[in-house]
Write a protein that holds these residues in place. Structure first.
Motif, PDB file in Angstrom:
ATOM      1  N   CYS A  72       0.858  -1.180   0.000  1.00  0.00           N
ATOM      2  CA  CYS A  72       0.000   0.000   0.000  1.00  0.00           C
ATOM      3  C   CYS A  72       0.895   1.230   0.000  1.00  0.00           C
ATOM      4  CB  CYS A  72      -0.950  -0.007   1.198  1.00  0.00           C
ATOM      5  SG  CYS A  72      -0.181   0.328   2.795  1.00  0.00           S
ATOM      6  N   LYS A  73       0.356   2.368  -0.400  1.00  0.00           N
ATOM      7  CA  LYS A  73       1.161   3.580  -0.552  1.00  0.00           C
ATOM      8  C   LYS A  73       1.852   3.988   0.739  1.00  0.00           C
ATOM      9  CE  LYS A  73      -1.451   5.492  -4.434  1.00  0.00           C
ATOM     10  NZ  LYS A  73      -2.164   6.669  -4.985  1.00  0.00           N
ATOM     11  N   GLN A  74       1.156   3.829   1.848  1.00  0.00           N
ATOM     12  CA  GLN A  74       1.719   4.236   3.125  1.00  0.00           C
ATOM     13  C   GLN A  74       2.953   3.422   3.484  1.00  0.00           C
ATOM     14  OE1 GLN A  74      -0.565   5.651   6.919  1.00  0.00           O
ATOM     15  NE2 GLN A  74      -0.462   3.432   7.029  1.00  0.00           N
ATOM     16  N   GLU A  75       2.898   2.106   3.296  1.00  0.00           N
ATOM     17  CA  GLU A  75       4.031   1.244   3.637  1.00  0.00           C
ATOM     18  C   GLU A  75       5.197   1.446   2.667  1.00  0.00           C
ATOM     19  OE1 GLU A  75       4.328  -0.519   6.430  1.00  0.00           O
ATOM     20  OE2 GLU A  75       2.417   0.432   6.946  1.00  0.00           O
ATOM     21  N   ILE A  76       4.889   1.684   1.403  1.00  0.00           N
ATOM     22  CA  ILE A  76       5.955   1.973   0.441  1.00  0.00           C
ATOM     23  C   ILE A  76       6.681   3.255   0.829  1.00  0.00           C
ATOM     24  CG2 ILE A  76       6.403   2.712  -1.938  1.00  0.00           C
ATOM     25  CD1 ILE A  76       4.280   0.743  -2.868  1.00  0.00           C
ATOM     26  N   PHE A  77       5.932   4.278   1.217  1.00  0.00           N
ATOM     27  CA  PHE A  77       6.537   5.565   1.589  1.00  0.00           C
ATOM     28  C   PHE A  77       7.377   5.426   2.860  1.00  0.00           C
ATOM     29  CE2 PHE A  77       5.778  10.252   2.794  1.00  0.00           C
ATOM     30  CZ  PHE A  77       6.888  10.649   2.060  1.00  0.00           C
ATOM     31  N   LYS A  78       6.904   4.646   3.811  1.00  0.00           N
ATOM     32  CA  LYS A  78       7.672   4.413   5.031  1.00  0.00           C
ATOM     33  C   LYS A  78       9.009   3.740   4.711  1.00  0.00           C
ATOM     34  CE  LYS A  78       3.875   3.947   8.389  1.00  0.00           C
ATOM     35  NZ  LYS A  78       3.184   2.998   9.307  1.00  0.00           N
ATOM     36  N   ALA A  79       8.962   2.719   3.856  1.00  0.00           N
ATOM     37  CA  ALA A  79      10.194   2.022   3.482  1.00  0.00           C
ATOM     38  C   ALA A  79      11.150   2.953   2.755  1.00  0.00           C
ATOM     39  CB  ALA A  79       9.854   0.811   2.605  1.00  0.00           C
ATOM     40  N   TYR A  80      10.609   3.814   1.911  1.00  0.00           N
ATOM     41  CA  TYR A  80      11.429   4.786   1.174  1.00  0.00           C
ATOM     42  C   TYR A  80      12.126   5.747   2.128  1.00  0.00           C
ATOM     43  CZ  TYR A  80      12.218   9.166  -1.400  1.00  0.00           C
ATOM     44  OH  TYR A  80      12.753  10.315  -1.905  1.00  0.00           O
ATOM     45  N   LEU A  81      11.407   6.250   3.131  1.00  0.00           N
ATOM     46  CA  LEU A  81      11.968   7.229   4.055  1.00  0.00           C
ATOM     47  C   LEU A  81      13.065   6.647   4.934  1.00  0.00           C
ATOM     48  CD1 LEU A  81       8.755   9.174   5.143  1.00  0.00           C
ATOM     49  CD2 LEU A  81      10.645  10.037   3.745  1.00  0.00           C
ATOM     50  N   LYS A  82      13.143   5.330   5.017  1.00  0.00           N
ATOM     51  CA  LYS A  82      14.207   4.688   5.792  1.00  0.00           C
ATOM     52  C   LYS A  82      15.535   4.669   5.042  1.00  0.00           C
ATOM     53  CE  LYS A  82      11.098   1.713   8.476  1.00  0.00           C
ATOM     54  NZ  LYS A  82      10.703   0.310   8.773  1.00  0.00           N
ATOM     55  N   LEU A  83      15.499   5.002   3.754  1.00  0.00           N
ATOM     56  CA  LEU A  83      16.731   5.060   2.971  1.00  0.00           C
ATOM     57  C   LEU A  83      17.525   6.303   3.346  1.00  0.00           C
ATOM     58  CD1 LEU A  83      15.352   4.081  -0.560  1.00  0.00           C
ATOM     59  CD2 LEU A  83      16.701   2.644   0.971  1.00  0.00           C
ATOM     60  N   GLY A  84      18.836   6.162   3.405  1.00  0.00           N
ATOM     61  CA  GLY A  84      19.675   7.294   3.741  1.00  0.00           C
ATOM     62  C   GLY A  84      19.594   8.403   2.717  1.00  0.00           C
ATOM     63  N   ALA A  85      19.344   8.055   1.454  1.00  0.00           N
ATOM     64  CA  ALA A  85      19.303   9.050   0.379  1.00  0.00           C
ATOM     65  C   ALA A  85      17.955   9.755   0.278  1.00  0.00           C
ATOM     66  CB  ALA A  85      19.635   8.389  -0.964  1.00  0.00           C
ATOM     67  N   ALA A  86      16.953   9.292   1.023  1.00  0.00           N
ATOM     68  CA  ALA A  86      15.618   9.900   0.944  1.00  0.00           C
ATOM     69  C   ALA A  86      15.622  11.297   1.544  1.00  0.00           C
ATOM     70  CB  ALA A  86      14.597   9.024   1.662  1.00  0.00           C
ATOM     71  N   ASN A  87      14.866  12.188   0.923  1.00  0.00           N
ATOM     72  CA  ASN A  87      14.738  13.559   1.403  1.00  0.00           C
ATOM     73  C   ASN A  87      13.775  13.585   2.589  1.00  0.00           C
ATOM     74  OD1 ASN A  87      14.349  16.278   1.843  1.00  0.00           O
ATOM     75  ND2 ASN A  87      13.973  16.803  -0.297  1.00  0.00           N
ATOM     76  N   LYS A  88      14.312  13.730   3.783  1.00  0.00           N
ATOM     77  CA  LYS A  88      13.482  13.674   4.996  1.00  0.00           C
ATOM     78  C   LYS A  88      12.698  14.964   5.228  1.00  0.00           C
ATOM     79  CE  LYS A  88      15.259   9.631   6.108  1.00  0.00           C
ATOM     80  NZ  LYS A  88      16.334   9.488   5.122  1.00  0.00           N
ATOM     81  N   SER A  89      12.934  15.987   4.407  1.00  0.00           N
ATOM     82  CA  SER A  89      12.186  17.234   4.568  1.00  0.00           C
ATOM     83  C   SER A  89      10.806  17.152   3.919  1.00  0.00           C
ATOM     84  CB  SER A  89      12.961  18.407   3.959  1.00  0.00           C
ATOM     85  OG  SER A  89      13.074  18.270   2.551  1.00  0.00           O
ATOM     86  N   ALA A  90      10.588  16.148   3.082  1.00  0.00           N
ATOM     87  CA  ALA A  90       9.293  15.958   2.417  1.00  0.00           C
ATOM     88  C   ALA A  90       8.630  14.721   3.004  1.00  0.00           C
ATOM     89  CB  ALA A  90       9.477  15.805   0.911  1.00  0.00           C
ATOM     90  N   LEU A  91       7.833  14.912   4.034  1.00  0.00           N
ATOM     91  CA  LEU A  91       7.194  13.798   4.728  1.00  0.00           C
ATOM     92  C   LEU A  91       5.748  13.595   4.294  1.00  0.00           C
ATOM     93  CD1 LEU A  91       8.610  14.325   8.333  1.00  0.00           C
ATOM     94  CD2 LEU A  91       9.484  12.871   6.495  1.00  0.00           C
ATOM     95  N   LYS A  92       5.292  14.393   3.347  1.00  0.00           N
ATOM     96  CA  LYS A  92       3.982  14.193   2.741  1.00  0.00           C
ATOM     97  C   LYS A  92       4.201  13.456   1.429  1.00  0.00           C
ATOM     98  CE  LYS A  92      -0.257  16.712   1.555  1.00  0.00           C
ATOM     99  NZ  LYS A  92      -0.895  18.040   1.428  1.00  0.00           N
ATOM    100  N   TYR A  93       3.457  12.373   1.232  1.00  0.00           N
ATOM    101  CA  TYR A  93       3.681  11.497   0.082  1.00  0.00           C
ATOM    102  C   TYR A  93       3.587  12.249  -1.242  1.00  0.00           C
ATOM    103  CZ  TYR A  93       3.054   7.431  -2.998  1.00  0.00           C
ATOM    104  OH  TYR A  93       3.175   6.509  -3.995  1.00  0.00           O
ATOM    105  N   SER A  94       2.526  13.024  -1.412  1.00  0.00           N
ATOM    106  CA  SER A  94       2.355  13.754  -2.673  1.00  0.00           C
ATOM    107  C   SER A  94       3.479  14.753  -2.895  1.00  0.00           C
ATOM    108  CB  SER A  94       1.007  14.476  -2.683  1.00  0.00           C
ATOM    109  OG  SER A  94       0.900  15.379  -1.596  1.00  0.00           O
TER     110      SER A  94
END
Length: 328
Positions: free
Chosen positions: A260-282
């Motif tokens: 589901c979109k929520q779980e995919i986004f959570k997994a993405y944010l755990k990546l070191g390269a993910a932009n943590k300043s954008a915590l809204k999926y859209s």
């Protein structure tokens, strides 16, 4: 579920001062041994990566823009779900890359993350009807809202890459090498490819080849069972099948599927390269500026070809949710 790999001969290719080994492309016959939807040829070994089976192809557009979409599976077409599983697999490989042990991803000389040249991605459908029963813009389909038509999704993956907007923040585009149908379509395969890609000439991208497994006289695939009520999803790295019920959530737990979109986004944010300043999926998807720009160009081209307009994200409520870092 057991996994199998099949060796393929390798051939070498000189590129600048590096010696690069490219895998020999897997044949459609080899691919047909897997009842799945996405496979990866990694240095000659064919891996099962993502699988989805669903009887539900009819999706109500109103549900697609509902707020429920963040933790529910609403769009249940098997190719859509298998592609989500593919995204989860890519995220797991990116995590491995951060530890220095991915055999799928690498950094190029500019420091950009890309899929290795030793890899080839294949899309597979057991039944040819997956590609046959899409809306081609023919007269009888004009009344259908084809914003989420599978034809358009496949064309978008071919033109912009299967990684989508979210992962485009981190990696370069990943393209499908070949599409294989596990049964012979009702029309010649070249005609089917022409219907799907014939008018498509976007950024000089070469469309993937299409092949079909010839139907044998003593063997004919039965029509798919479209009366089942549950959906099944698996991807490499997931220990068990995700069994999704009619409400779009896991059975019997009642919680959101791993795709589901929520779980995919959570997994993405755990990546070191993910932009943590954008915590809204859209918002995180909009951060992929080049991808979004190219998508607009592609949509505009589709509209001039009378293929219909895609759903505008401003009304896509399912993408408008937040994730708190402390809860990851």
């Amino acid at each position: 579920m057991s996994l199998a790999s099949k060796p393929a001969d390798l051939m070498d290719l000189d590129k600048e001062d590096d010696e690069v080994f490219l895998p020999k492309e897997s044949t459609s016959g080899e691919i047909d041994q897997y009842a799945i939807h996405f496979l990866l040829n990694v240095a000659g070994n064919l891996r099962m990566i993502s699988y989805a089976c669903s009887p539900n192809e009819n999706t109500d557009r109103k549900k697609l823009v509902s707020k429920k979409g963040k933790d529910q599976i609403i769009h249940k077409n098997p190719l859509v779900l298998a592609r989500r599983g593919l995204i989860r697999y890519f995220i797991s490989e990116l995590k491995k890359l951060e530890s220095g042990n991915s055999d799928v991803f690498e950094k190029n000389r500019e420091g950009e993350i890309q899929m290795k040249m030793t890899c080839q991605l294949y899309m597979y459908s057991t039944y040819s009807y997956i590609c046959e029963n899409v809306y081609w813009g023919m007269e009888e389909a004009k009344g259908h809202d084809n914003n989420h038509c599978i034809m358009n999704k496949i064309r978008r993956w071919v033109a912009l890459g299967v990684q989508g907007a979210l992962l485009s923040n981190i990696i370069n585009p990943i393209y499908i090498t070949k599409i294989v149908l596990g049964s012979t379509p009702n029309i010649p395969i070249l005609d089917l490819r022409a219907l799907l890609f014939g008018t498509m000439n976007f950024q000089d991208r070469e469309c993937p080849r299409m092949e079909a497994i010839p139907s044998k006289k003593h063997f004919q695939r039965d029509s798919p069972n479209l009366v089942l009520t549950r959906t099944y999803v698996w991807y490499l790295g997931l220990s068990n099948l995700d069994i999704i019920g009619a409400d779009g959530r896991l059975e019997p737990e009642g919680k959101g599927s791993t795709i589901c979109k929520q779980e995919i986004f959570k997994a993405y944010l755990k990546l070191g390269a993910a932009n943590k300043s954008a915590l809204k999926y859209s918002r995180a998807k909009k951060k992929a500026g080049h991808y979004q720009y190219m998508k607009k160009l592609l949509y505009k081209k589709w509209e001039t070809e009378n293929n219909g307009k895609w759903l505008r994200k401003k009304s896509n409520k399912a993408d408008k949710f937040w994730v708190e870092l402390k809860r990851l």
